[in-house]
Design an enzyme around this catalytic site. Structure first.
Site, PDB file in Angstrom:
ATOM      1  N   HIS A 307       0.818  -1.218   0.000  1.00  0.00           N
ATOM      2  CA  HIS A 307       0.000   0.000   0.000  1.00  0.00           C
ATOM      3  C   HIS A 307       0.852   1.268   0.000  1.00  0.00           C
ATOM      4  O   HIS A 307       0.328   2.362  -0.237  1.00  0.00           O
ATOM      5  CB  HIS A 307      -0.920   0.031   1.227  1.00  0.00           C
ATOM      6  CG  HIS A 307      -2.018  -0.983   1.190  1.00  0.00           C
ATOM      7  ND1 HIS A 307      -2.891  -1.103   0.138  1.00  0.00           N
ATOM      8  CD2 HIS A 307      -2.378  -1.941   2.093  1.00  0.00           C
ATOM      9  CE1 HIS A 307      -3.744  -2.078   0.386  1.00  0.00           C
ATOM     10  NE2 HIS A 307      -3.453  -2.608   1.563  1.00  0.00           N
ATOM     11  N   ASP A 343      -2.859 -10.544  -2.311  1.00  0.00           N
ATOM     12  CA  ASP A 343      -3.417  -9.994  -1.071  1.00  0.00           C
ATOM     13  C   ASP A 343      -4.873  -9.606  -1.330  1.00  0.00           C
ATOM     14  O   ASP A 343      -5.222  -9.166  -2.422  1.00  0.00           O
ATOM     15  CB  ASP A 343      -2.618  -8.772  -0.641  1.00  0.00           C
ATOM     16  CG  ASP A 343      -2.989  -8.275   0.746  1.00  0.00           C
ATOM     17  OD1 ASP A 343      -2.226  -8.528   1.682  1.00  0.00           O
ATOM     18  OD2 ASP A 343      -4.067  -7.644   0.885  1.00  0.00           O
ATOM     19  N   HIS A 345      -6.480  -7.149  -0.424  1.00  0.00           N
ATOM     20  CA  HIS A 345      -6.596  -5.711  -0.702  1.00  0.00           C
ATOM     21  C   HIS A 345      -5.742  -5.359  -1.919  1.00  0.00           C
ATOM     22  O   HIS A 345      -4.666  -5.908  -2.103  1.00  0.00           O
ATOM     23  CB  HIS A 345      -6.145  -4.881   0.500  1.00  0.00           C
ATOM     24  CG  HIS A 345      -6.871  -5.194   1.766  1.00  0.00           C
ATOM     25  ND1 HIS A 345      -6.385  -6.073   2.710  1.00  0.00           N
ATOM     26  CD2 HIS A 345      -8.066  -4.752   2.243  1.00  0.00           C
ATOM     27  CE1 HIS A 345      -7.239  -6.160   3.722  1.00  0.00           C
ATOM     28  NE2 HIS A 345      -8.265  -5.369   3.462  1.00  0.00           N
ATOM     29  N   ASP A 434      -4.465 -12.683   3.673  1.00  0.00           N
ATOM     30  CA  ASP A 434      -5.723 -12.240   4.267  1.00  0.00           C
ATOM     31  C   ASP A 434      -6.939 -12.611   3.430  1.00  0.00           C
ATOM     32  O   ASP A 434      -8.072 -12.310   3.822  1.00  0.00           O
ATOM     33  CB  ASP A 434      -5.709 -10.734   4.548  1.00  0.00           C
ATOM     34  CG  ASP A 434      -5.090  -9.930   3.429  1.00  0.00           C
ATOM     35  OD1 ASP A 434      -4.768 -10.508   2.374  1.00  0.00           O
ATOM     36  OD2 ASP A 434      -4.913  -8.708   3.605  1.00  0.00           O
TER      37      ASP A 434
END
Length: 580
Positions: A307, A343, A345, A434
């Site tokens: 991120h 991931d 996200h 995740d």
């Protein structure tokens, strides 16, 4: 001794007496803790006698501050007529009784936070209500091999079985006899949130402890894997990825006990150091793999990085480890680098860094839900810019609960066809776990076998030069079992997954078709796959429509309703009219 102003009410023979404004001491002598009123009824006419506590009232009146109107003095014995004539003495709105508070007993509710998923539980519960992990879980000591049900289970047997199973392959690791390297340094555990908020932060040091414990119990690391020494990344290397302002901002946190880049991205005085170590380990692994000293590797690092963009830290991430590794591989001689980010996200930072770079192909599979899932970026139409269109491929899931079949299906029809055409010299996996089953943030359903299969499919690219970098993942049992399964594939073991006859969900198929329709403009070989899947999508639509028609026919109303008073209901049930 605690002193407070209280209002006392005594009821005698149906009458009420109010003595306001005198001080009563709690936790004092017996003399002070006796009942506040021992008034006696003087006669049946309603005369109410008062106790000798009026002196306390007088003392209280004398100690009132200036500017506060004193009460009208009343005779010691009052009749109901006296009370009626002196109502103002009893109903004094100007009197300040703000210091009066009822005595309350605060009931303390005991609770505990689950080691595995960080969720809160009441103290009388032994197993976590969310993940089922035992209150005294041994997962930090034994990894996912620890029993989730009881801490008293004899784990020595579990540990010995794991070591016995691997004893033929265990030996002292060295660069000459190990093909897989692992980068890990305990100093990265120093990065932690200083002051816990409502519950423990999901990105916590226990994530690395659980994975390291699992690898140790399995005899994988230390054992089968070659350890890569840690080093701090240099500012010069970071400048190739991040702005100088960003680098200096992260370094500034080393002078502050506790700080936050965003409400969910914390730092303490050791965070900048841990971030430099994580990035340095990823750079060292990339160089070692591309130079041929090791075949592949796993970066067991934190804080995560995908991120972190050019100018900002966010989403638990400080420096972009995958971007640092990609540029380190290119510095070692790689012409083209593939980054696959699974991931849950979207890796908005990695996409931002390389969205104008044709030498790096970025492919991300993530929950998107029309931009409602964090961080909101990663729509299928985001394909790159300024001459690098098509070198950013986003596979945005439209819902949660996505499992192995949808991921493997997307790999078969999007990831591998595009990656094979790109023909990378070096492959990086931004491995957030995740999306694993049981993760409290991702809420998806990918199993360790699913992650192992995706790793196996990517290992066929770039001559097997593959680096896996840990990103997210917040259920300790899920993240440790998934990471162990991935490293076993890097060591040459089978994934244990059978990818034949993969049937995706309807929403998964729709997402893959949407991506193919956009990306086939830049990767023409995808056209044939798109046409084949489109016909399959049409079959799904037809089957769904037939089911709906059949369902309506089960509730076919009587024919005479068509001309009677139930005419409107007839047309609604037969599908001629639709209610909004």
């Amino acid at each position: 001794m605690v002193s407070e102003t209280v209002q006392v009410s005594c009821v005698t023979n149906g009458g009420a007496k109010n003595n306001q404004g005198f001080k009563r001491k709690h936790l004092g002598s017996d003399e002070n803790t006796t009942a506040c009123c021992h008034d006696e009824v003087s006669d049946d006419k309603g005369d109410i006698g008062t106790s000798g506590r009026d002196t306390s009232t007088n003392i209280n009146d004398d100690t009132q501050p200036d500017g506060v109107s004193k009460r009208k003095r009343l005779p010691k014995e009052l009749t109901f007529q006296d009370m009626y004539n002196n109502q103002d003495a009893f109903d004094d709105d100007d009197e300040d009784d703000s210091d009066w508070e009822p005595v309350q007993k605060h009931l303390e509710i005991l609770k505990w936070f689950c080691t595995n998923c960080t969720m809160v539980n009441l103290d009388d519960v032994v197993h976590c209500d969310i993940c089922g992990e035992h209150k005294e879980s041994g997962i930090l000591k034994h990894g996912f091999y620890a029993s989730p049900c009881s801490p008293e289970l004899d784990l020595i047997q579990v540990e010995s079985e794991a070591r016995e199973r691997d004893k033929d392959l265990r030996f002292e690791a060295s660069a000459s006899n190990c093909s897989t390297a692992v980068g890990f340094d305990e100093r990265m555990l120093l990065h932690s949130e200083v002051e816990m908020k409502s519950h423990p932060h999901p990105e916590r040091p226990d994530r690395l402890r659980a994975i390291a414990a699992s690898l140790a119990v399995a005899g994988i690391f230390p054992g089968k894997c070659y350890p890569i020494p840690a080093r701090e990344i240099t500012q010069e290397e970071l400048r190739r990825v991040h702005s100088l302002e960003h680098i200096e901002t992260v370094e500034l946190t080393s002078q502050i006990l506790s700080s936050y880049f965003t409400p969910d991205t914390y730092a303490n005085e050791h965070s900048a150091y841990a971030a430099r170590l994580a990035a340095g380990l990823c750079a060292n692994l990339a160089s070692a793999i591309f130079s041929g000293r090791v075949r592949n590797g796993f970066a067991l690092v934190r804080p995560p990085g995908h991120h972190a963009g050019v100018t900002q830290a966010m989403g638990f991430c400080l420096h972009n480890n995958a971007a640092v590794a990609a540029l380190a591989a290119q510095a070692a001689g790689a012409k083209k680098v593939l980054i696959v980010d699974w991931d849950v996200h979207h890796g908005n930072g990695t996409q931002e860094i390389f969205e104008q770079n044709k030498s790096v192909l970025y492919i991300s599979l993530h929950r998107h839900e029309g931009g409602k899932f964090y961080p909101g970026t990663g729509a299928a139409f985001e394909v790159g810019s300024k001459g690098a269109e098509g070198y950013c491929v986003n596979i945005p899931w439209s819902r949660g609960g996505v499992g192995d079949n949808d991921y493997i299906f997307a790999f078969q029809h999007v990831v591998l066809p595009i990656a094979s055409k790109f023909s990378p010299d070096f492959t990086i996996i931004s491995a957030g776990f995740d999306a694993a089953r049981g993760d409290p943030l991702g809420c998806c359903d990918v199993t360790p076998a699913g992650y192992a299969q995706m790793t196996h499919m990517l290992s066929a690219l770039s001559g097997g030069r593959l680096l896996v970098i840990l990103e997210g993942g917040y259920n300790l049992r899920s993240i440790s079992s998934s990471a162990t399964a991935v490293i076993k594939v890097l060591l040459g073991e089978s994934s244990g997954y059978e990818p034949e006859n993969i049937v995706p969900s309807k929403s998964g198929l729709h997402t893959v078709l949407e991506v193919l329709k956009i990306q086939m403009k830049y990767w023409p070989p995808l056209s044939s796959s798109y046409e084949k899947l489109q016909s399959q999508w049409g079959m799904y639509s037809m089957e769904n429509k037939k089911k709906q028609v059949k369902k309506r026919r089960l509730f076919e109303p009587p024919l005479w309703w068509r001309w009677g008073r139930k005419q409107l209901l007839y047309h609604i049930l037969t599908g001629h009219f639709h209610l909004k």
